[in-house]
Design a protein around this motif. Structure first.
Motif, PDB file in Angstrom:
ATOM      1  N   THR A  55       5.299  69.334-115.060  1.00  0.00           N
ATOM      2  CA  THR A  55       6.616  69.975-114.947  1.00  0.00           C
ATOM      3  C   THR A  55       6.889  70.465-113.538  1.00  0.00           C
ATOM      4  O   THR A  55       8.016  70.805-113.204  1.00  0.00           O
ATOM      5  CB  THR A  55       6.739  71.166-115.911  1.00  0.00           C
ATOM      6  N   ALA A  56       5.840  70.536-112.696  1.00  0.00           N
ATOM      7  CA  ALA A  56       6.025  70.940-111.295  1.00  0.00           C
ATOM      8  C   ALA A  56       5.229  69.972-110.442  1.00  0.00           C
ATOM      9  O   ALA A  56       3.995  69.935-110.529  1.00  0.00           O
ATOM     10  CB  ALA A  56       5.553  72.370-111.082  1.00  0.00           C
ATOM     11  N   GLY A  57       5.907  69.181-109.650  1.00  0.00           N
ATOM     12  CA  GLY A  57       5.205  68.223-108.808  1.00  0.00           C
ATOM     13  C   GLY A  57       6.184  67.215-108.244  1.00  0.00           C
ATOM     14  O   GLY A  57       7.376  67.265-108.501  1.00  0.00           O
ATOM     15  N   VAL A  58       5.620  66.304-107.464  1.00  0.00           N
ATOM     16  CA  VAL A  58       6.448  65.301-106.798  1.00  0.00           C
ATOM     17  C   VAL A  58       6.551  64.060-107.689  1.00  0.00           C
ATOM     18  O   VAL A  58       5.588  63.700-108.366  1.00  0.00           O
ATOM     19  CB  VAL A  58       5.841  64.931-105.425  1.00  0.00           C
ATOM     20  N   VAL A  59       7.724  63.445-107.707  1.00  0.00           N
ATOM     21  CA  VAL A  59       7.906  62.178-108.412  1.00  0.00           C
ATOM     22  C   VAL A  59       8.280  61.101-107.397  1.00  0.00           C
ATOM     23  O   VAL A  59       9.151  61.320-106.554  1.00  0.00           O
ATOM     24  CB  VAL A  59       9.021  62.284-109.472  1.00  0.00           C
ATOM     25  N   VAL A  60       7.582  59.970-107.469  1.00  0.00           N
ATOM     26  CA  VAL A  60       7.944  58.816-106.652  1.00  0.00           C
ATOM     27  C   VAL A  60       8.372  57.710-107.608  1.00  0.00           C
ATOM     28  O   VAL A  60       7.596  57.307-108.477  1.00  0.00           O
ATOM     29  CB  VAL A  60       6.763  58.352-105.775  1.00  0.00           C
TER      30      VAL A  60
ATOM     31  N   ASP B  36      -2.980  66.454-104.958  1.00  0.00           N
ATOM     32  CA  ASP B  36      -4.305  66.607-105.559  1.00  0.00           C
ATOM     33  C   ASP B  36      -4.573  65.605-106.669  1.00  0.00           C
ATOM     34  O   ASP B  36      -5.712  65.380-107.046  1.00  0.00           O
ATOM     35  CB  ASP B  36      -4.576  68.056-106.006  1.00  0.00           C
ATOM     36  N   GLU B  37      -3.516  64.990-107.207  1.00  0.00           N
ATOM     37  CA  GLU B  37      -3.723  64.041-108.289  1.00  0.00           C
ATOM     38  C   GLU B  37      -2.530  63.091-108.348  1.00  0.00           C
ATOM     39  O   GLU B  37      -1.381  63.523-108.285  1.00  0.00           O
ATOM     40  CB  GLU B  37      -3.820  64.802-109.622  1.00  0.00           C
ATOM     41  N   VAL B  38      -2.803  61.782-108.439  1.00  0.00           N
ATOM     42  CA  VAL B  38      -1.735  60.803-108.617  1.00  0.00           C
ATOM     43  C   VAL B  38      -1.768  60.323-110.070  1.00  0.00           C
ATOM     44  O   VAL B  38      -2.796  59.855-110.548  1.00  0.00           O
ATOM     45  CB  VAL B  38      -1.875  59.606-107.661  1.00  0.00           C
ATOM     46  N   ILE B  39      -0.654  60.486-110.766  1.00  0.00           N
ATOM     47  CA  ILE B  39      -0.585  60.108-112.174  1.00  0.00           C
ATOM     48  C   ILE B  39       0.385  58.945-112.320  1.00  0.00           C
ATOM     49  O   ILE B  39       1.524  59.029-111.851  1.00  0.00           O
ATOM     50  CB  ILE B  39      -0.111  61.306-113.030  1.00  0.00           C
ATOM     51  N   VAL B  40      -0.077  57.862-112.932  1.00  0.00           N
ATOM     52  CA  VAL B  40       0.801  56.720-113.201  1.00  0.00           C
ATOM     53  C   VAL B  40       0.902  56.588-114.721  1.00  0.00           C
ATOM     54  O   VAL B  40       0.063  55.967-115.353  1.00  0.00           O
ATOM     55  CB  VAL B  40       0.258  55.420-112.568  1.00  0.00           C
ATOM     56  N   PRO B  41       1.914  57.220-115.323  1.00  0.00           N
ATOM     57  CA  PRO B  41       1.966  57.249-116.785  1.00  0.00           C
ATOM     58  C   PRO B  41       2.348  55.887-117.368  1.00  0.00           C
ATOM     59  O   PRO B  41       3.051  55.104-116.721  1.00  0.00           O
ATOM     60  CB  PRO B  41       3.067  58.284-117.071  1.00  0.00           C
TER      61      PRO B  41
ATOM     62  N   PRO C  55       2.792  74.788 -99.042  1.00  0.00           N
ATOM     63  CA  PRO C  55       1.558  74.445 -98.337  1.00  0.00           C
ATOM     64  C   PRO C  55       0.467  73.894 -99.265  1.00  0.00           C
ATOM     65  O   PRO C  55      -0.392  73.158 -98.825  1.00  0.00           O
ATOM     66  CB  PRO C  55       1.127  75.778 -97.713  1.00  0.00           C
ATOM     67  N   HIS C  56       0.510  74.257-100.563  1.00  0.00           N
ATOM     68  CA  HIS C  56      -0.583  73.845-101.445  1.00  0.00           C
ATOM     69  C   HIS C  56      -0.376  72.429-101.964  1.00  0.00           C
ATOM     70  O   HIS C  56       0.723  71.900-101.966  1.00  0.00           O
ATOM     71  CB  HIS C  56      -0.725  74.830-102.603  1.00  0.00           C
ATOM     72  N   ASP C  57      -1.482  71.825-102.407  1.00  0.00           N
ATOM     73  CA  ASP C  57      -1.424  70.464-102.928  1.00  0.00           C
ATOM     74  C   ASP C  57      -0.687  70.425-104.258  1.00  0.00           C
ATOM     75  O   ASP C  57      -0.698  71.395-105.020  1.00  0.00           O
ATOM     76  CB  ASP C  57      -2.846  69.909-103.122  1.00  0.00           C
ATOM     77  N   VAL C  58      -0.038  69.305-104.547  1.00  0.00           N
ATOM     78  CA  VAL C  58       0.727  69.172-105.792  1.00  0.00           C
ATOM     79  C   VAL C  58       0.330  67.882-106.500  1.00  0.00           C
ATOM     80  O   VAL C  58      -0.287  66.997-105.907  1.00  0.00           O
ATOM     81  CB  VAL C  58       2.251  69.144-105.525  1.00  0.00           C
ATOM     82  N   ALA C  59       0.707  67.787-107.771  1.00  0.00           N
ATOM     83  CA  ALA C  59       0.524  66.545-108.511  1.00  0.00           C
ATOM     84  C   ALA C  59       1.642  65.582-108.140  1.00  0.00           C
ATOM     85  O   ALA C  59       2.750  66.000-107.815  1.00  0.00           O
ATOM     86  CB  ALA C  59       0.538  66.827-110.005  1.00  0.00           C
ATOM     87  N   LEU C  60       1.334  64.279-108.181  1.00  0.00           N
ATOM     88  CA  LEU C  60       2.352  63.274-107.900  1.00  0.00           C
ATOM     89  C   LEU C  60       2.421  62.319-109.081  1.00  0.00           C
ATOM     90  O   LEU C  60       1.392  61.803-109.533  1.00  0.00           O
ATOM     91  CB  LEU C  60       2.020  62.519-106.616  1.00  0.00           C
TER      92      LEU C  60
END
Lengths: 511, 364
Positions: free
Chosen positions: A272-277, A421-426, A398-403
């Motif tokens: 719910t909080a992170g970057v989306v590509v 910190d983590e790349v998720i490919v659902p 500044p902190h790492d986020v999920a992508l």
């Protein structure tokens, strides 16, 4: 007989059409991704046929159809199918230094404007009337444009604080031009900043015909399959609206594509909080999720050369996708459709071939990439660098986020990026936009200004909450389950007796 | 200087607007609306000549003008364009003389560009001068006040045709009365004050402000991406304090934007942090609690990619910026002036040290 428990969501992007059917338990029971053809109705028909061909999805089970469409934006960009709009600004003698539409591209203004007038009226920042509404001047102007105007846009000074003059002007318009003429009022569309809000309102009025056409096309495509579903349309904040508000507020559909892709990415990944590509054939959109919704872009934004201010997701678009052609020495030499890629037996080296060759993703035949090994070898480095830069710029922390990587070419995203910190490919991420639409709540927003005094503040917040909730319910949300999801307060600068702007967003599951 | 005649036309205006934002130390308001108005006005009425104050007649009346109140409100209620004429007509009645030139009260932000519209519509030139050389919040923080020019009579108009004239018995009440009047006129209004003779303007105003803002703006707009920052820093006569990312923004409540931003440099240098304090404008840059630049010197934040100045109201988490400081105009550095616009005037218990005296940081 099975109950009508399915919803069908379709997103029409610039290259592909994605469709999914979800059941009451939000399980994906059918899905398709197909290239767009020449006409919208044929595309929709083909997508529905594909979805219902599967035995599990019988037409009678589909109770809701949700559409995310590129058509409103395309219409503005191409200056096509736009309604002739009469523009009424209320505020004279103020505002005359910048007449309506005076900053628009000339061809768009030509296509849209049926005439413009600035008449007396408008409010002060505290809501008091600035001047009486000049209804005689309004009636005279309307008499002059009566034959030409198909819609009317009305923008009044400080209407987000005091909409009375816009509402009264709408009464005059109905009296003079008939009750059927579509009227767009700026206080229902934008926030403070008259010129940007007026521009959004005029765009909205000009798009009323496009929205009606879109709804008719969807209705016909569904009827061909004997589907009798309630219609919803994707909005640019990641929520959906029912047919009636969509016909009235078509400008809110602009930007719905990236918004629903990000909502789908959130739902498929649980992030719910992170970057989306979101990487498609020719473009990569990088956005960010806050509380599961796309973060809003700071105003102003530009739509086809028009400066405007309506809410839209904050997205950085990068000019490459899976179909981007890889040639020695240059990264971008146009893009091609998937079947022309090496891994699918084609002749063109593309970025998706480079990703397969590098082992980032398993797709087609890796062996077919070997003959262009050297060309492909260096292709991903600039992709990684641009992605890393975009992620860093969009995340603002500044902190790492999920992508979360979604879209047809999500395999381009490396497993390791700075600041991530983590790349998720659902799974099903290639149809994330359609999924995002299918699971979207119905939403509404309100924007108010009040004097910073305790009694006024409490009253204004209560009023803004009520208005946002009412708009969400109007958009189709269940009145029993709708809730306020965000409240923002911003002081207006340089005031000794300060005023505060308050923005409330509400959303809830569809009835 | 009497031969070369600068004219502000449509080609020069975008650069002027950026330049005005750049000399505002983050204040003065977003010049975008003023730029849109000015482009339309010079398109209709022709370019605006800029006159050197040396070329003004000794007895000519110069009318400093600009906006008073909240720029955000101006973005909603948008000017009529006729405010300049209302002000001019009233000033001429009050002084019994013709106005020969308009002058920006302050060159910063929207205020530097607004008088162009009024001058174009009146067919009057713009004096190449201003009253601050930057942005300040207080009505007395003008060089004309230092030079002994009276603020009053203060003329205010709301653009609807309502006009308020404040005749001051005591100059010290000018700020309070004018602001109250601006509130009653709808939160923002057009203002003319410190009207003076040409001879007086030569000593009491900051000279060359318009040409300087235009030159700085042209540097920002025209420079190649590579080397743009260095060019902008050189044009401002500034020194670089830090390059980095805004990692924290604090905003106090209330109407006046008060707060602070923390800028952190990247990479191995990561521990370097500079805190920039603001009240409408950026006032103070501190590193490890020690001031490295302070008001009246100009502390500015420039966007890393474009060199475009970041206004205080646009400050946001995650922006990539270069913090620079440039020396205040000389007139602000006397003891009398510092009492008016130095760190103490903004509540800081600090002795003013000019950024041009400091040894730390990058190039001047």
């Amino acid at each position: 007989m099975a109950t009508a428990d399915l919803r069908l969501a379709i997103t029409a992007g610039d290259t592909n059409l994605d469709a999914v059917a979800l059941d009451a338990g939000d399980r994906i029971v059918a899905r398709v991704k197909m290239p767009r053809g020449r006409d919208a109705e044929g595309d929709l028909h083909a997508a529905v046929r594909h979805i219902t061909r599967d035995g599990e999805v019988r037409a009678a089970r589909i109770s809701r159809a949700l559409l995310g469409s590129h058509a409103p934006l395309e219409a503005v960009v191409a200056r096509r199918d736009l309604c002739r709009t009469a523009v009424v600004r209320i505020g004279a003698p103020l505002t005359a230094a910048v007449p309506p539409l005076s900053t628009w591209p000339a061809d768009l203004r030509e296509a849209v404007s049926a005439g413009e007038a600035i008449i007396g009226g408008g409010a002060r920042f505290d809501g008091d009337a600035g001047a009486p509404l000049d209804t005689d001047a309004l009636a005279a102007f309307l008499a002059g444009i009566a034959g030409d105007a198909q819609t009317v846009a009305v923008a009044s000074v400080f209407s987000p604080v005091a909409p009375e003059h816009e509402l009264a002007a709408a009464d005059v318009v109905r009296r003079e031009l008939g009750a059927a003429i579509p009227i767009s009022l700026s206080h229902e569309i934008g926030s403070l900043g008259l010129l940007d809000r007026e521009n959004a309102t005029v765009l909205n009025a000009a798009l009323v015909g496009v929205a009606a056409q879109l709804a008719a096309v969807l209705r016909r495509a569904l009827e061909r399959h004997r589907i009798d579903a309630e219609l919803f349309f994707g909005q640019n904040d990641g929520t959906v609206m029912a047919l009636e508000p969509a016909l009235r507020f078509p400008v809110l559909m602009i930007g719905s594509g990236p918004a629903s892709a990000m909502r789908g990415a959130a739902w498929l990944s649980g992030v719910t909080a992170g970057v989306v590509v979101d990487i498609g054939g020719a473009r990569a959109d990088v956005g960010i999720l806050v509380n599961g919704f796309p973060r809003e872009a700071p105003a102003p934004i530009r739509v086809a050369g028009v400066r405007t201010s309506f809410r839209t997701p904050d997205v950085i678009s990068l000019p490459f996708g899976g179909g981007t052609v890889v040639a020695p020495g240059t990264m971008i030499a146009g893009s091609v459709l998937g079947e022309q890629a090496l891994v699918f037996g084609g002749e063109t080296a593309t970025l998706i071939d480079a990703a397969v060759a590098a082992g980032r993703v398993v797709l087609g035949s890796r062996a077919l990439t070997l003959r262009q090994r050297r060309t492909l070898a260096g292709a991903l480095a600039p992709v990684d660098a641009q992605l890393a830069d975009a992620v860093d710029r969009i995340k603002r922390a500044p902190h790492d986020v999920a992508l979360v990587a979604v879209g047809g070419a999500s395999g381009l995203v490396p497993s390791d990026l700075p600041g991530v910190d983590e790349v998720i490919v659902p799974g099903d991420g290639d149809v994330a936009g359609a999924v995002g639409l299918a699971i979207a709540p119905a939403g509404g927003q309100a924007d108010r200004i009040f004097r910073n005094r305790p009694a006024d503040r409490d009253h204004a917040i209560a009023a803004a909450r009520e208005e946002a909730l009412a708009r969400a319910i109007h958009a189709g949300a269940d009145p029993d389950r709708v809730e306020v999801v965000a409240v923002n307060e911003v002081p207006l600068a340089y005031m000794h007796d300060p005023a505060i702007r308050i923005r409330v967003k509400a959303a809830g599951p569809r009835i | 200087m009497t031969t070369e005649r600068l004219r502000i036309d449509a080609a020069a205006l975008p650069a002027l607007a950026v330049g005005c934002a750049a000399v505002g130390a983050g204040g003065g308001g977003d010049p975008d609306l003023a730029l849109t108005m000015a482009l339309l006005a010079v398109g209709e009425h022709g370019a605006v000549p800029v006159v050197d104050v040396d070329d003004l007649d000794d007895e000519a009346l110069v009318m400093p003008c600009g906006m008073l109140g909240a720029p955000t409100i101006a973005d909603e209620r948008v000017w009529s364009g006729g405010e300049g004429r209302t002000l001019r007509d009233m000033v001429e009645r009050l002084h019994g003389r013709r106005v020969q030139a308009l002058m920006p009260l302050q060159i910063a932000g929207a205020d530097g560009v607004l008088p162009v519209t009024w001058a174009a519509r009146l067919g009057l030139p713009l004096a190449d001068a201003d009253g601050r050389g930057r942005a300040f919040p207080g009505l007395h923080q003008h060089t004309m006040h230092l030079g002994g020019v009276a603020a009053g009579p203060v003329v205010l108009t709301d653009g609807r045709g309502d006009t308020i004239v404040i005749h001051l018995d005591d100059e010290s009440r000018a700020d309070r009365l004018s602001r109250a009047a601006a509130g009653s006129l709808g939160g923002v209004c057009a203002a003319a004050l410190y009207c003076m003779a040409g001879a007086r303007a030569r000593s009491a105003a900051i000279r060359g402000s318009v040409t300087r803002a235009l030159a700085i703006g042209r540097t920002i707009v025209g420079a190649e991406a590579e080397g743009r920052l260095a060019a902008v820093v050189a044009a401002l006569g500034a020194k670089v304090i830090i390059q980095g990312t805004v990692v924290d923004v604090e905003r106090a409540g209330g109407g006046l934007p008060r707060g602070a931003a923390t800028v952190q440099s990247p990479g191995r240098d990561r521990r370097r942090r500079v805190r920039v304090e603001l009240q409408n404008e950026y006032l103070l840059a501190l590193e490890d609690g020690a001031p490295c630049a302070m008001v009246p010197d100009l502390v500015s934040l420039l966007a890393a990619d474009t060199g475009v100045p970041v206004l205080t109201e646009r400050l946001a988490y995650g922006q990539r910026v270069t913090v620079v400081a440039s020396p205040a105009p000389d007139v602000w550095r006397s003891e009398t002036a510092l009492a008016l616009v130095g760190p103490g005037a903004f509540g800081y218990d600090l002795d003013y040290t000019s950024v041009s005296d400091g040894a730390s940081g990058g190039d001047r």
